[in-house]
Design an enzyme around this catalytic site. Sequence first.
Site, PDB file in Angstrom:
ATOM      1  N   ARG A  81     -11.902   3.367  10.311  1.00 46.34           N
ATOM      2  CA  ARG A  81     -13.045   3.189   9.420  1.00 46.34           C
ATOM      3  C   ARG A  81     -13.568   1.774   9.623  1.00 46.34           C
ATOM      4  NH1 ARG A  81     -11.059   2.508   4.354  1.00 46.34           N
ATOM      5  NH2 ARG A  81     -11.736   0.346   4.470  1.00 46.34           N
ATOM      6  N   ASP A  98     -16.120  -1.251   8.520  1.00 44.82           N
ATOM      7  CA  ASP A  98     -16.800  -1.727   7.317  1.00 44.82           C
ATOM      8  C   ASP A  98     -17.844  -2.779   7.665  1.00 44.82           C
ATOM      9  OD1 ASP A  98     -14.886  -0.109   6.191  1.00 44.82           O
ATOM     10  OD2 ASP A  98     -13.687  -1.742   5.361  1.00 44.82           O
ATOM     11  N   GLY A 140      -7.327   4.680   4.116  1.00 43.83           N
ATOM     12  CA  GLY A 140      -6.902   5.621   3.088  1.00 43.83           C
ATOM     13  C   GLY A 140      -7.310   7.025   3.488  1.00 43.83           C
ATOM     14  N   GLU A 144     -14.843  -5.471   9.230  1.00 46.68           N
ATOM     15  CA  GLU A 144     -13.532  -5.196   9.808  1.00 46.68           C
ATOM     16  C   GLU A 144     -13.403  -3.732  10.179  1.00 46.68           C
ATOM     17  OE1 GLU A 144     -10.699  -6.230   6.801  1.00 46.68           O
ATOM     18  OE2 GLU A 144     -11.049  -4.403   5.637  1.00 46.68           O
ATOM     19  N   GLU A 202       0.824  -1.209   0.000  1.00 48.37           N
ATOM     20  CA  GLU A 202       0.000   0.000   0.000  1.00 48.37           C
ATOM     21  C   GLU A 202       0.861   1.264   0.000  1.00 48.37           C
ATOM     22  OE1 GLU A 202      -3.717  -0.660   2.601  1.00 48.37           O
ATOM     23  OE2 GLU A 202      -2.204  -1.996   3.424  1.00 48.37           O
ATOM     24  N   ASN A 209     -10.378  -0.592   9.999  1.00 50.29           N
ATOM     25  CA  ASN A 209      -9.071  -0.141   9.521  1.00 50.29           C
ATOM     26  C   ASN A 209      -8.635   1.016  10.405  1.00 50.29           C
ATOM     27  OD1 ASN A 209      -8.443  -1.473   6.684  1.00 50.29           O
ATOM     28  ND2 ASN A 209     -10.635  -1.102   6.790  1.00 50.29           N
ATOM     29  N   SER A 217      -6.130  -2.938   1.979  1.00 50.77           N
ATOM     30  CA  SER A 217      -6.472  -2.513   0.610  1.00 50.77           C
ATOM     31  C   SER A 217      -6.831  -3.684  -0.295  1.00 50.77           C
ATOM     32  CB  SER A 217      -5.327  -1.698  -0.013  1.00 50.77           C
ATOM     33  OG  SER A 217      -5.262  -0.428   0.575  1.00 50.77           O
ATOM     34  N   TYR A 224      -8.925   1.751  -6.263  1.00 52.88           N
ATOM     35  CA  TYR A 224      -7.963   2.775  -6.627  1.00 52.88           C
ATOM     36  C   TYR A 224      -7.783   2.992  -8.128  1.00 52.88           C
ATOM     37  CZ  TYR A 224      -6.812   1.985  -1.754  1.00 52.88           C
ATOM     38  OH  TYR A 224      -6.885   1.833  -0.394  1.00 52.88           O
TER      39      TYR A 224
END
Length: 373
Positions: A308, A310, A329, A323, A18, A325, A200, A269
């Site tokens: 974040r 999810d 990002g 999950e 990443e 993070n 990612s 991305y």
Amino acid sequence: MQDTSLRVALLFGGQSGEHEVSVNSAKSVLQAIDRGKYGVETVWIAQNGRWYWGITPDQVLKQGVGASAPGEFGRDGVQVTLVHDPENPHFMALDRRELPNGGRVNLVFPVLHGPFGEDGTLQGLLEMANLPYVGSGVLGSALGMDKDRMKAVFAQAGLPLAHYLTFLRAEIRRDAEGCIHRIAENLGFPCFVKPANLGSSVGISKAHDNLELRRSLELAAIYDRKIVVEENIRGREIEVSVLGNDEARASLPGEILPAREFYDYEAKYQDSASRLLIPAPLSPALQADLQATAVKAFRAVDASGLGRVDFFVTADDKIVLNEINTMPGFTQISMYAKLWEATGIPYGELVDRLITLGLERFRDTRNRKIARV
């Protein structure tokens, strides 16, 4: 006049897959940070693991993320190391040249994703050096990176999860057929195969049959010694941003409409056809439930600063936690920042709040005794 602004070291790049995501995140932070309030130094970690003071995200993007030596950037950049002196933590040039302010900073902003940046290893380094930093500590970062241990903690906290199995790489190589049989018997097809410690969506596959499953396990085993296999959940992909330390709060939820079968690296991305709906079209009750669950997940792994979370939401409005993070990002167009913008916190203010939270957490964690004397 002496510069009295708080000095921030923006740490970016790293050894993980990443790297480029990190460079783009750091570029956004550097553009948005209040230069009247903060003095900023950039420290780039090349993919070979070496640290360089003074190289900017724009330089890395122009030269290419595969660059690994300061000579590739002309006369800019000097290789540095972090001196672990708790009474005088500072960066030191390996060629002994003088760094601005003696290499001393007040806080590190580690905009790093994946192993050796988001997994607790860097956080431990900064703890030993007695340096404040943005984001989760050692435990929160480690749990947020390891999908197997993360899910174990979520389950212990009573949070709603999909069924999953965990395998070691050695186990798969010793008895692949046995592993495939267990997965087919307990999870069925399709299923998702993931390296436990990567972000990612790198190394993640969706397997529809035994042959694809074998290939998916082999791929995931390239990236980690531990592999997590999850049942497929049919549902909408919803994300919620969390901000804070002990008094964390959740943003409005957003929905991902991936251009591919699932939201893999390319869909995130590279494929502009993927769309984000912010805020997600949800009932007020479901929105509140998602926000409350996101904060519970944040607390369960002992996260701090930012995260974040999810989810999947099924057709009958059942929530399934996927999950967290702990360093998502972080560009201005990333989901984390866009959700806060929609909730009323613009990007520049978000950067400022994260720095304040990092300093707050440092003071709180240092307010303890670790010895009897």
